[in-house]
Design a protein around this motif. Structure first.
Motif: not given
Ligand code: SF4
Ligand code: SF4
Lengths: 264, 708
Positions: B119-120, B201-202, B2-6, B209-212
């Motif tokens: 971020y990241g 999270l749910v 993923n893009n770290p910015r995200e 970019t969130v869940w992983d």
């Protein structure tokens, strides 16, 4: 309104004191000076009247004595007296209580107080007559050994209770102005903190000479007194000894002593 | 990849602009309320008298940070509470820093400079740290709740010892309620924070970019799995979240707004109190400025701003009350209550816009917030309270300042009043003639030098008890023999020595103290010597810590230090060893006041004694009850004396032979207590000098044997 409180700086004896060579008194070095205990109570009585009164009351303390007396006067000022007067002249040396009363009366005449308080007695000389002789010279009513006082400033009389023998009290109404000698325990004298005493150093003590009160050296001193001290001495001690040991030993020793006496 | 910015958290995701504005408005309001509260507090402190503690600010600041970071003062004598507080503190600090970092980026750096860093990897690490911080916070809070609810600690009972059941502020239940409100609201903030995290999270479980990266917030992730397990859908979580978000945000902001008005303010007041801590508090009492007319504290505005700050710093932990010997024997004194009373008084009187009339500011009396005279006179100025207070509250200077006012007004025990007059008249508390001060020397087979007339190496300041008390004279003679034997060139001040004034000062008779101190200083300065020694810890303290304020800077040692050196240096030879089982009582003025804990113990070891410590030792030593002028005030009949309480403590030591003291007043107090508390015949009380004496062989003269 004014109350004059006569106070005295008394001497207490240091341990192992010595008598002066001429036998007249204790060697000065062995004397510690402090305000007479009774005077704490008479000053307090004056202060109580001052503090509970609606009218302005001036409490003036007066003492007769040399420079060192200032220290005791300062203590009185620290406790709240408004003014202090000290009378001294070398001619006063050797005055008895009656002569001192004459001086105090002269001061009282000048100050014109509404009441004069003094202690019943001084703890060093214990004549118990200074206050009374003051009254006599003033030709004022007086009461001695006052243990309770009810007095409304400005009124023409006061009710007092005098302490008599055997725990009896005598209630007396006395015309004012009057001279009262105040007994220990009439109140609870306040504490003069050292800071208070130090600060009282700022209040002046009036030094008054005999002439200021209309007297001369001839009115005071040993020659004008009705009594003179001939000598002071320590009487020879009686013989006493502690008997130590067990009861049996003590008894044996006692018998021995009795026998010695009988034999002598 | 993923893009770290995200990999970040989008702030206010899915919020209407109005909602965001509303939130900001509430935020500003909270900050305004906070600032106003701070202003009122500062105005209150400014109504106190000036205090000169501004020096060495940087140094003070570093010390404060160290104390706070290590929680050194909090873990003392209460490890679990200290650690739990450490967790809460750390959690709070990290979460506060975290929130500040986000604000820094979102509200300042990004809009102004376009800088972004949240971020990241940084974001992930940040999440992990904050998650753990939050967990620590909650664990700490849960322990504190458990402690309050189930441990039944007497020190957490705020009932006053100086008031009766039924008096208006007797049980102080308001404080208990405040404690619980604080704990609950704090824990609620923490718990809702985690639930919020989990619902997010749910809700965003479909966004890689969130869940992983959910495991970077382990607590939140765990909760999220639980939520999913019980059937919460992404949609459900989303709507749950928005409600919860507002709840969490509002209580957090309320919490912030409330800081200056509630016990939460201790975050600031305790830190400031630690920063302005006076290392000599109580050991060196404040002078009264020359130009000041009155003495001591009569009104609340007589307190300095620093005193007022200390009042606010108190966290009611009760450590001082627990350590207080007066409190232990049922006297109407708890150092905490003195502080809290004055705090309540100050808050009431000094928080209004206008200062009330002078008469309403009197802190002495029987009303709410006023301190009883009996309370003040119960204090033994042992410093146990000051020493243990985790937030550097300095009780003793305040108590003594208040006593100064009582002395000025003559409100004290008649016996104490008599003693003060006696000291003024004779220079000693025994009312003895000055000439007799050195009478104890007459029985010695050698002459002691007069330091006033010839130079000496060591000037011995003897002190009243060691000079005049017959039992202590024996010890004093032993010490003289010891010095003589060791070849020390020493001398005395003879009749020129006056009471050192330590206890006179602690009584509050400052004028008399000034007189005594300046007279002694003049006498000492006129002598030629290198250092002073004394066997009296009280004289030791005032000469060491207080005479410098009056121009008397002298080198001074307590005899224990000197004797230790003499033995180690071989000037004193020990001819035998003692095999006694002993315990040692730290005198307040040697131990807590001057940190002289080790020398007497070392000497005991050198003598061969087996030292068994009492439970309360060293800094926690229990005062014999004689301090602060209490030796001149009779204890009320029917109550236990602190000295008797101490005897009981020593009594439980198996096979104890000697109760060793190193202070003349201790010898008097404890020999007396030994008799009255029924331990006579079980063990004996001895001054350390007497034990040393047993080990020295004097050839020239016969010694009275002191054997166990
Ligand atoms: S100094 Fe000692 S006696 Fe006084 S309040 Fe503190 S702990 Fe109690
Ligand atoms: S004064 Fe200090 S030791 Fe006493 S209760 Fe308050 S914080 Fe605790």
């Amino acid at each position: 309104m004014k109350i004059l409180v006569a106070v005295k700086q008394v001497a207490t004896l240091d341990e192992d004191f010595e008598i002066r060579a001429n036998g007249s008194d204790v060697e000065e070095d062995f004397l510690l000076y402090d305000l007479n205990e009774w005077d704490d109570f008479s000053l307090e009585e004056a202060m109580k009247i001052k503090e509970s009164s609606d009218v302005e009351i001036e409490v003036v303390v007066v003492s007769i004595g040399p420079d060192r007396v200032d220290e005791s006067l300062r203590k009185c000022l620290a406790k709240g007296a408004d003014r202090a007067i000290r009378v001294w002249d070398d001619a006063i040396e050797g005055s008895d209580a009656i002569a001192i009363g004459r001086i105090l009366a002269a001061v009282a005449q000048k100050e014109a107080p509404d009441m004069v308080f003094a202690g019943v007695q001084s703890s060093d000389q214990a004549y118990a007559s200074t206050g009374i002789s003051t009254a006599a010279y003033l030709d004022w009513p007086h009461a001695a050994v006052v243990a309770d006082l009810q007095y409304k400033p400005g009124s023409g009389s006061a009710v007092i209770r005098r302490e008599l023998e055997g725990g009896m009290l005598q209630e007396v109404e006395i015309n004012c102005p009057a001279v009262l000698t105040i007994q220990l325990g009439i109140n609870k004298p306040r504490y003069a903190s050292l800071r208070g005493i130090k600060q009282a150093a700022a209040k002046p003590i009036e030094e008054v000479s005999l002439a200021d009160v209309g007297l001369t050296g001839a009115d005071v001193g040993a020659d004008s007194s009705m009594s003179r001290v001939r000598r002071m001495y320590i009487p020879a001690k009686g013989r006493a000894q502690m008997i130590e040991g067990t009861i049996a030993e003590q008894a044996a020793r006692l018998i021995q002593i009795i026998n010695e006496f009988k034999g002598a | 990849m993923n893009n770290p910015r995200e990999i970040t958290r989008v702030l206010f995701e899915n919020f209407q602009p109005q909602a965001i504005h509303l939130f900001y408005a509430i935020g500003y309001a909270a900050i305004a309320i906070f600032i106003y509260g701070v202003y009122v507090q500062i105005r209150k402190y400014r109504r106190g008298k000036p205090d000169g503690s501004w020096g060495e600010l940087l140094h003070r600041f570093i010390d404060m940070v160290k104390t706070m970071a290590t929680h050194r003062t909090l873990v003392r004598r209460d490890k679990s509470a200290g650690r739990a507080h450490g967790l809460i503190f750390l959690g709070f600090v990290l979460l506060f820093i975290g929130t500040s970092v986000i604000t820094l980026e979102y509200d300042i750096l990004q809009p102004l400079f376009g800088v972004q860093f949240w971020y990241g990897n940084f974001y992930l690490l940040f999440s992990l740290v904050l998650d753990l911080a939050g967990l620590g916070l909650i664990v700490g809070l849960i322990y504190m709740m458990y402690r309050r609810k189930w441990l039944n600690l007497p020190k957490l009972d705020y009932k006053r010892v100086d008031r009766q059941e039924g008096d208006p502020d007797f049980d102080r239940s308001q404080y208990r309620r405040e404690d619980w409100a604080f704990l609950w609201s704090f824990i609620l903030i923490g718990v809702t924070g985690f639930i919020l995290e989990a619902t997010r999270l749910v809700w965003l479980s479909g966004r890689p970019t969130v869940w992983d990266y959910r495991m970077w917030s382990p607590v939140g992730a765990l909760l999220a799995h639980v939520m999913q397990a019980v059937g919460l859908t992404a949609e459900g979580a989303g709507s749950l979240r928005s409600g919860l978000w507002w709840f969490h945000g509002l209580i957090s902001l309320t919490f912030i707004a409330f800081i200056p008005y509630t016990k939460i303010k201790h975050i600031f007041t305790a830190a400031a109190s630690l920063m302005f801590k006076d290392p000599l508090a109580g050991k060196r009492l404040p002078r009264i400025p020359d130009e000041q007319k009155t003495a001591g504290y009569k009104t609340i505005t007589d307190l300095t701003w620093k005193n007022l700050l200390h009042l606010d710093a108190c966290t009611k932990c009760g450590r001082c009350q627990e350590a207080c010997p007066a409190n232990a024997v049922g006297a109407p004194l708890s150092p905490r209550d003195v502080i809290l009373s004055l705090r309540e008084f100050a808050n009431h009187a000094l928080s209004a816009k206008e200062l009330p009339k002078e008469a309403e500011l009197d802190i002495h009396g029987k009303d709410i917030g006023q301190v009883f005279m009996e309370t003040l006179w119960s204090c033994r100025t042992c410093l146990a309270c000051v020493e243990i207070c985790p937030v550097a509250v300095e009780h003793v200077p305040i108590i003594v300042q208040m006593r100064r006012n009582l002395v000025e007004a003559g409100e004290m025990e008649p016996l104490l009043e008599k003693t003060l007059q006696t000291i003024h008249k004779t220079g000693n508390s025994f009312g003895e003639s000055k000439r007799k001060r050195a009478a104890w020397t007459k029985e010695l087979p050698f002459e002691i030098k007069d330091a006033r007339t010839e130079p000496v190496d060591v000037l011995w300041f003897v002190g009243d008890y060691a000079s005049f008390d017959p039992r202590n004279q024996k010890v004093t003679q032993s010490f003289a023999r010891l010095l003589h034997k060791a070849g020390v060139n020493f001398g005395l001040l003879f009749e020129s020595e006056l009471n050192a004034g330590n206890d006179v000062r602690r009584v509050g008779e400052e004028g008399l103290y000034e007189l005594l101190a300046s007279s002694n200083i003049g006498t000492i300065q006129a002598c030629e010597f290198n250092s002073i020694v004394t066997t009296d810890p009280h004289s030791f303290n005032t000469i060491r810590n207080e005479y410098p304020d009056f121009g008397g800077k002298f080198e001074i040692e307590h005899y224990t230090t000197m004797v230790k050196q003499l033995i180690e240096g071989g000037q004193i030879k020990l001819k035998k060893k003692l095999d006694y089982r002993v315990t040692f009582h730290d005198p307040c003025h040697l131990g807590r006041y001057n940190k002289g804990y080790d020398a007497p113990r070392d000497v005991l070891k050198l003598l061969g004694c087996e030292l068994v410590e009492m439970g309360r030792n060293r800094d926690n030593s229990f005062c014999c009850g004689a301090g602060g002028g209490r030796i001149w005030i009779p204890d009320p009949v029917g109550t236990e004396k602190p000295s008797a309480n101490r005897m009981k403590e020593a009594g439980v030591i198996e096979g104890l032979q000697v109760f060793v003291v190193s202070c003349p007043k201790d010898l008097t107090m404890f020999e007396d207590a030994l008799k009255t508390s029924g331990f006579e015949g079980k063990f004996i009380v001895r001054e350390l000098i007497e034990l040393i004496d047993e080990c020295i062989e004097y050839e020239v003269w016969e010694d009275i044997p002191l054997t166990v």
